[in-house]
Design an enzyme around this catalytic site. Structure first.
Site, PDB file in Angstrom:
ATOM      1  N   ASP A 240       6.906  43.773 -32.020  1.00 43.88           N
ATOM      2  CA  ASP A 240       6.408  42.438 -32.380  1.00 43.88           C
ATOM      3  C   ASP A 240       7.366  41.838 -33.405  1.00 43.88           C
ATOM      4  O   ASP A 240       7.725  42.485 -34.399  1.00 43.88           O
ATOM      5  CB  ASP A 240       4.989  42.566 -32.966  1.00 43.88           C
ATOM      6  CG  ASP A 240       4.332  41.222 -33.213  1.00 43.88           C
ATOM      7  OD1 ASP A 240       3.334  40.923 -32.521  1.00 43.88           O
ATOM      8  OD2 ASP A 240       4.840  40.466 -34.070  1.00 43.88           O
ATOM      9  N   ASN A 248       8.752  28.654 -35.502  1.00 45.37           N
ATOM     10  CA  ASN A 248       8.009  27.620 -34.753  1.00 45.37           C
ATOM     11  C   ASN A 248       7.621  26.480 -35.668  1.00 45.37           C
ATOM     12  O   ASN A 248       7.820  25.302 -35.339  1.00 45.37           O
ATOM     13  CB  ASN A 248       6.721  28.218 -34.168  1.00 45.37           C
ATOM     14  CG  ASN A 248       6.900  28.666 -32.720  1.00 45.37           C
ATOM     15  OD1 ASN A 248       7.859  28.291 -32.073  1.00 45.37           O
ATOM     16  ND2 ASN A 248       5.980  29.492 -32.248  1.00 45.37           N
ATOM     17  N   HIS A 253       8.576  24.304 -31.341  1.00 46.97           N
ATOM     18  CA  HIS A 253       8.429  25.299 -30.276  1.00 46.97           C
ATOM     19  C   HIS A 253       9.680  25.474 -29.429  1.00 46.97           C
ATOM     20  O   HIS A 253       9.933  26.564 -28.926  1.00 46.97           O
ATOM     21  CB  HIS A 253       7.237  24.913 -29.385  1.00 46.97           C
ATOM     22  CG  HIS A 253       6.005  25.674 -29.719  1.00 46.97           C
ATOM     23  ND1 HIS A 253       5.394  26.557 -28.866  1.00 46.97           N
ATOM     24  CD2 HIS A 253       5.275  25.706 -30.858  1.00 46.97           C
ATOM     25  CE1 HIS A 253       4.343  27.080 -29.437  1.00 46.97           C
ATOM     26  NE2 HIS A 253       4.225  26.576 -30.669  1.00 46.97           N
ATOM     27  N   ASP A 257      11.183  28.878 -28.526  1.00 47.67           N
ATOM     28  CA  ASP A 257      11.413  29.352 -27.140  1.00 47.67           C
ATOM     29  C   ASP A 257      12.841  29.882 -26.982  1.00 47.67           C
ATOM     30  O   ASP A 257      13.066  30.952 -26.410  1.00 47.67           O
ATOM     31  CB  ASP A 257      11.211  28.193 -26.146  1.00 47.67           C
ATOM     32  CG  ASP A 257       9.732  27.921 -25.901  1.00 47.67           C
ATOM     33  OD1 ASP A 257       8.902  28.713 -26.397  1.00 47.67           O
ATOM     34  OD2 ASP A 257       9.420  26.918 -25.229  1.00 47.67           O
ATOM     35  N   ASP A 283       5.150  36.795 -29.179  1.00 44.00           N
ATOM     36  CA  ASP A 283       6.415  37.376 -29.651  1.00 44.00           C
ATOM     37  C   ASP A 283       6.388  38.896 -29.554  1.00 44.00           C
ATOM     38  O   ASP A 283       7.039  39.590 -30.326  1.00 44.00           O
ATOM     39  CB  ASP A 283       6.725  36.902 -31.084  1.00 44.00           C
ATOM     40  CG  ASP A 283       5.628  37.333 -32.065  1.00 44.00           C
ATOM     41  OD1 ASP A 283       4.574  37.812 -31.594  1.00 44.00           O
ATOM     42  OD2 ASP A 283       5.832  37.184 -33.285  1.00 44.00           O
TER      43      ASP A 283
END
Ligand SMILES: Nc1nc2c(ncn2[C@@H]2O[C@H](COP(=O)(O)OP(=O)(O)OP(=O)(O)O)[C@@H](O)[C@H]2O)c(=O)[nH]1
Length: 364
Positions: A240, A248, A253, A257, A283
């Site tokens: 993670d 973000n 975003h 991404d 994530d």
């Protein structure tokens, strides 16, 4: 198609008819020559008295009669030349009778007496009549020949025209069926490509193109099954990202991404062909390592993965400081089934978070 066959058939038929007319014309010429030869024989005998000339006379007569009978056989029953030929036959017979008669007279005279026989010969007059009628027959045959020649030319033209039209039709049909087949094939290939894409989308994450959560379960189940049967080991890494939310929040975003895509590529660069990497969601990533001998290898791999984030990751020119927390579970040591292993790995990952992030922990 039928038109072409009819035209071809007539072409052959007319060619044969034309050849027949040529043969008949040849017989007409032969007849004329044979009478002249016979006449020469007769005159030779009358003038010299040599019986040698009688052979030429007989031969000419025989050839003439043969030419007449061939013409009688070959000429059409309805041909206008037939009555002319009948006439000629009579005249020829009269002429030959007159010749025979003059020869007989000469023979009975007993000695050479040309003045006697030649004066009584009406042959010249008959020959004129015969020549005139032979010329008429030849004229008729010539007209017939010309008609066949023209008909042959027309049929050749018709055959070529029909053949060209037929070729155009055949080529059009071939082109049409080729295009239809090509379109059909293109359609089939397009459908196959769409089906392949749909199947890929069902198993893969759209953003990173890595296998998705569904694939993780499928892959882990089969790996587990093989390990169980072969008494082998394998390890599950639950990973993670640390500080991803900040990216973000700070840059939007889109940048988040792009970072996920970059991270996926970075992970792939340090993994081996036999390792399985998937995006579990958000994530989170799952890594399955199925070929290793010692736990030390897992430790070294975890360190390499963490080391990837020693420097900020640059995305769209922005240096982003993130890290990764890893939890590791081993089969058969940490769990006897897939669900258990995932749970242990997930818990170990939380331990890493709890202990300060950007580190790895083995399950308990
Ligand atoms: N850009 C982007 N963000 C996502 C996507 N999926 C999930 N997220 C976001 O990722 C973040 C994940 O949350 P966290 O794991 O708590 O974020 P974090 O900052 O890494 O927190 P820690 O794990 O505690 O370090 C959430 O803000 C989600 O909205 C995605 O596909 N794209």
């Amino acid at each position: 198609m039928a038109g072409l066959f009819v035209a071809m058939y007539q072409l052959v038929d007319y060619s044969e008819q034309k050849d027949l007319v040529d043969r008949q014309r040849y017989q007409v010429v032969t007849l004329g020559k044979a009478i002249t030869n016979a006449e020469s024989g007769q005159r030779g005998y009358l003038l010299t008295g040599h019986t040698l000339f009688l052979d030429a006379l007989e031969q000419g007569q025989a050839e003439a009669m043969k030419a007449i009978s061939l013409l009688e056989h070959d000429l059409d029953t309805s041909s206008a030349a037939r009555p002319l030929l009948a006439n000629i036959k009579q005249l020829v017979q009269q002429k030959f009778n007159a010749m025979d008669k003059s020869v007989q007279v000469q023979m009975h005279a007993g000695e050479y007496a040309p003045h006697l026989s030649l004066s009584r010969d009406r042959g010249r007059e008959l020959m004129k009549l015969i020549d005139g009628q032979l010329a008429q027959i030849d004229e008729q045959l010539l007209i017939k020949r010309q008609w066949f020649e023209q008909a042959i030319r027309n049929r050749i033209l018709a055959s070529v025209t029909v053949a060209i039209l037929l070729s155009i039709v055949i080529i059009s049909v071939l082109v049409f069926s080729y295009r239809s087949t090509t379109l059909l094939l293109e359609q089939v290939m397009e459908n196959q490509a769409v089906a392949k894409q749909l199947s890929h989308q069902a198993d893969h994450d759209l953003l990173t193109s890595l296998p998705n959560r569904r694939s993780v379960n499928v892959y882990l189940e089969s790996t587990y099954e093989m390990a169980r049967i072969g008494s082998k080991q394998f390890a599950v890494f639950f990973m993670d990202l640390d500080g991803f939310k900040r990216v973000n929040d700070a840059y939007g975003h889109d940048v988040g991404d792009a970072l996920l895509i970059e991270v996926a590529n970075m992970f792939k660069r340090v993994l081996r062909q036999s390792d399985f990497l998937a995006r579990q969601g958000g994530d989170e990533f799952v890594l399955v390592v199925s070929s290793y001998l010692h736990r030390l290898e897992l430790t070294q791999l975890a360190q390499r993965l963490i080391h990837l984030f020693a420097q900020p990751v640059v995305v769209r020119g922005i240096p982003l400081e993130i890290g990764v927390s890893i939890g590791i579970a081993e089969y058969p040591h940490h769990g006897k089934n897939v669900k258990q292993l995932l749970h242990v790995a997930d818990k170990a990952m939380y331990d890493s978070k709890k202990n300060g992030k950007n580190r790895f922990s083995f399950g308990e």
